[in-house]
Motif scaffolding. Structure first.
Motif, PDB file in Angstrom:
ATOM      1  N   UNK A 153       0.826  -1.213   0.000  1.00 45.21           N
ATOM      2  CA  UNK A 153       0.000   0.000   0.000  1.00 45.21           C
ATOM      3  C   UNK A 153       0.861   1.266   0.000  1.00 45.21           C
ATOM      4  N   UNK A 154       0.333   2.305  -0.593  1.00 43.34           N
ATOM      5  CA  UNK A 154       1.009   3.604  -0.609  1.00 43.34           C
ATOM      6  C   UNK A 154       0.862   4.266   0.758  1.00 43.34           C
ATOM      7  N   UNK A 155       1.713   5.206   1.044  1.00 44.23           N
ATOM      8  CA  UNK A 155       1.651   5.927   2.321  1.00 44.23           C
ATOM      9  C   UNK A 155       0.664   7.097   2.256  1.00 44.23           C
ATOM     10  N   UNK A 156      -0.042   7.236   1.136  1.00 44.38           N
ATOM     11  CA  UNK A 156      -1.050   8.290   0.969  1.00 44.38           C
ATOM     12  C   UNK A 156      -2.101   7.779   0.003  1.00 44.38           C
ATOM     13  N   UNK A 157      -3.239   8.435  -0.013  1.00 44.03           N
ATOM     14  CA  UNK A 157      -4.304   8.063  -0.944  1.00 44.03           C
ATOM     15  C   UNK A 157      -4.080   8.818  -2.257  1.00 44.03           C
ATOM     16  N   UNK A 158      -3.707   8.114  -3.331  1.00 42.24           N
ATOM     17  CA  UNK A 158      -3.418   8.808  -4.591  1.00 42.24           C
ATOM     18  C   UNK A 158      -4.643   9.520  -5.180  1.00 42.24           C
ATOM     19  N   UNK A 159      -5.830   9.054  -4.857  1.00 41.06           N
ATOM     20  CA  UNK A 159      -7.026   9.720  -5.382  1.00 41.06           C
ATOM     21  C   UNK A 159      -7.256  11.039  -4.651  1.00 41.06           C
ATOM     22  N   UNK A 160      -6.996  11.057  -3.344  1.00 45.71           N
ATOM     23  CA  UNK A 160      -7.070  12.332  -2.619  1.00 45.71           C
ATOM     24  C   UNK A 160      -6.049  13.321  -3.169  1.00 45.71           C
ATOM     25  N   UNK A 161      -4.850  12.831  -3.432  1.00 46.68           N
ATOM     26  CA  UNK A 161      -3.804  13.712  -3.974  1.00 46.68           C
ATOM     27  C   UNK A 161      -4.194  14.203  -5.369  1.00 46.68           C
ATOM     28  N   UNK A 162      -4.742  13.313  -6.183  1.00 46.94           N
ATOM     29  CA  UNK A 162      -5.207  13.738  -7.514  1.00 46.94           C
ATOM     30  C   UNK A 162      -6.295  14.798  -7.374  1.00 46.94           C
ATOM     31  N   UNK A 163      -7.186  14.620  -6.389  1.00 46.50           N
ATOM     32  CA  UNK A 163      -8.240  15.598  -6.149  1.00 46.50           C
ATOM     33  C   UNK A 163      -7.671  16.956  -5.767  1.00 46.50           C
ATOM     34  N   UNK A 164      -6.652  16.933  -4.916  1.00 46.69           N
ATOM     35  CA  UNK A 164      -5.998  18.182  -4.510  1.00 46.69           C
ATOM     36  C   UNK A 164      -5.418  18.891  -5.741  1.00 46.69           C
ATOM     37  N   UNK A 165      -4.701  18.103  -6.555  1.00 52.79           N
ATOM     38  CA  UNK A 165      -4.105  18.669  -7.767  1.00 52.79           C
ATOM     39  C   UNK A 165      -5.186  19.157  -8.737  1.00 52.79           C
ATOM     40  N   UNK A 166      -6.239  18.398  -8.864  1.00 54.33           N
ATOM     41  CA  UNK A 166      -7.326  18.748  -9.779  1.00 54.33           C
ATOM     42  C   UNK A 166      -7.965  20.072  -9.356  1.00 54.33           C
ATOM     43  N   UNK A 167      -8.244  20.205  -8.050  1.00 48.62           N
ATOM     44  CA  UNK A 167      -8.833  21.453  -7.551  1.00 48.62           C
ATOM     45  C   UNK A 167      -7.912  22.632  -7.827  1.00 48.62           C
ATOM     46  N   UNK A 168      -6.616  22.422  -7.629  1.00 48.72           N
ATOM     47  CA  UNK A 168      -5.625  23.486  -7.832  1.00 48.72           C
ATOM     48  C   UNK A 168      -5.584  23.932  -9.299  1.00 48.72           C
ATOM     49  N   UNK A 169      -5.612  22.979 -10.216  1.00 51.45           N
ATOM     50  CA  UNK A 169      -5.430  23.294 -11.638  1.00 51.45           C
ATOM     51  C   UNK A 169      -6.723  23.468 -12.430  1.00 51.45           C
ATOM     52  N   UNK A 170      -7.810  22.816 -12.004  1.00 56.03           N
ATOM     53  CA  UNK A 170      -9.033  22.824 -12.802  1.00 56.03           C
ATOM     54  C   UNK A 170     -10.244  23.369 -12.047  1.00 56.03           C
ATOM     55  N   UNK A 171     -10.094  23.646 -10.762  1.00 50.06           N
ATOM     56  CA  UNK A 171     -11.207  24.195  -9.989  1.00 50.06           C
ATOM     57  C   UNK A 171     -11.902  23.154  -9.144  1.00 50.06           C
TER      58      UNK A 171
ATOM     59  N   UNK B 154     -15.034  22.463  -8.591  1.00 46.29           N
ATOM     60  CA  UNK B 154     -16.209  21.754  -9.120  1.00 46.29           C
ATOM     61  C   UNK B 154     -15.849  20.512  -9.917  1.00 46.29           C
ATOM     62  N   UNK B 155     -14.686  20.504 -10.559  1.00 47.11           N
ATOM     63  CA  UNK B 155     -14.348  19.363 -11.409  1.00 47.11           C
ATOM     64  C   UNK B 155     -13.682  18.220 -10.641  1.00 47.11           C
ATOM     65  N   UNK B 156     -13.222  18.457  -9.421  1.00 43.97           N
ATOM     66  CA  UNK B 156     -12.521  17.410  -8.674  1.00 43.97           C
ATOM     67  C   UNK B 156     -13.423  16.248  -8.256  1.00 43.97           C
ATOM     68  N   UNK B 157     -14.617  16.476  -7.699  1.00 43.28           N
ATOM     69  CA  UNK B 157     -15.425  15.325  -7.258  1.00 43.28           C
ATOM     70  C   UNK B 157     -15.767  14.317  -8.358  1.00 43.28           C
ATOM     71  N   UNK B 158     -16.175  14.753  -9.571  1.00 41.33           N
ATOM     72  CA  UNK B 158     -16.438  13.744 -10.607  1.00 41.33           C
ATOM     73  C   UNK B 158     -15.180  12.946 -10.979  1.00 41.33           C
ATOM     74  N   UNK B 159     -14.039  13.639 -11.108  1.00 33.36           N
ATOM     75  CA  UNK B 159     -12.794  12.938 -11.439  1.00 33.36           C
ATOM     76  C   UNK B 159     -12.466  11.929 -10.338  1.00 33.36           C
ATOM     77  N   UNK B 160     -12.614  12.344  -9.093  1.00 36.81           N
ATOM     78  CA  UNK B 160     -12.302  11.452  -7.975  1.00 36.81           C
ATOM     79  C   UNK B 160     -13.255  10.259  -7.926  1.00 36.81           C
ATOM     80  N   UNK B 161     -14.536  10.490  -8.219  1.00 40.04           N
ATOM     81  CA  UNK B 161     -15.510   9.402  -8.224  1.00 40.04           C
ATOM     82  C   UNK B 161     -15.171   8.379  -9.304  1.00 40.04           C
ATOM     83  N   UNK B 162     -14.880   8.864 -10.503  1.00 37.25           N
ATOM     84  CA  UNK B 162     -14.553   7.955 -11.609  1.00 37.25           C
ATOM     85  C   UNK B 162     -13.265   7.187 -11.307  1.00 37.25           C
ATOM     86  N   UNK B 163     -12.259   7.881 -10.830  1.00 32.25           N
ATOM     87  CA  UNK B 163     -10.994   7.222 -10.514  1.00 32.25           C
ATOM     88  C   UNK B 163     -11.189   6.187  -9.409  1.00 32.25           C
TER      89      UNK B 163
END
Length: 170
Positions: free
Chosen positions: A4-22, A24-33
């Motif tokens: 297992x990773x020492x962090x949740x990669x989907x949470x990290x992707x969500x953080x990055x997504x919010x930073x770069x795309x806003x 509103x777009x993070x929850x759908x990306x996180x749900x699909x991932x």
């Protein structure tokens, strides 16, 4: 499964997504991932449980389709439609099941263009034993509760219906 990773990669992707795309777009990306990763986890669990029966989950699905059919046989084209896979995939699945002695292939008695797949007695026995094994692991859904599984099923049912995957009976 890898370590297992020492962090949740989907949470990290969500953080990055919010930073770069806003935001509103993070929850759908996180749900699909999350759905895609959950599918990988569950499929690995199912295939591990089916391995002693020399089945993969797609072969199991095809075998169960025949197991539940009225006569224990179906045309390959109908199997493809019900499994929602390409005809080439059905041929490959039936080839594998036939090689294991779980299915036999035959010509349709009235339609020369149609090939039938018929479950054999060893196929029926294997389907029953494999199903017992999958039921024992709750089809790989632990630690989810029965309520969790029902909610997920209902939510995905709506997504599939809206996508035109099927038509609701009236």
């Amino acid at each position: 499964m890898p370590n297992p990773l020492s962090f949740d990669p989907i949470d990290e992707a969500g953080r990055q997504w919010r930073k770069h795309w806003g935001a509103a777009s993070a929850p759908p990306m996180m749900a699909v991932t999350s759905m895609m990763r959950a599918q990988q986890i569950i499929l690995a669990r199912l295939n591990a449980a089916l391995e002693p029966h020399r089945l993969s989950f797609p072969r199991y699905e095809a075998l169960m389709l025949l197991y539940f059919s009225r006569e224990g046989e179906l045309p390959l084209g109908k199997m493809g439609a019900r499994l929602q896979v390409h005809p080439t995939s059905v041929t490959s699945l039936i080839d594998g099941l036939e090689g294991l002695g779980y299915v036999v292939r035959s010509a349709h008695p009235t339609d020369r263009r149609t090939t039938l797949a018929t479950i054999t007695e060893p196929g029926r026995e294997t389907a029953a034993k494999a199903t017992e094994d999958l039921n024992a692991i709750r089809f790989g859904t632990e630690p989810l509760s029965r309520t969790d599984v029902t909610v997920i099923t209902d939510v995905l049912h709506e997504l599939r219906r809206a996508a035109g995957d099927f038509v609701e009976p009236e």
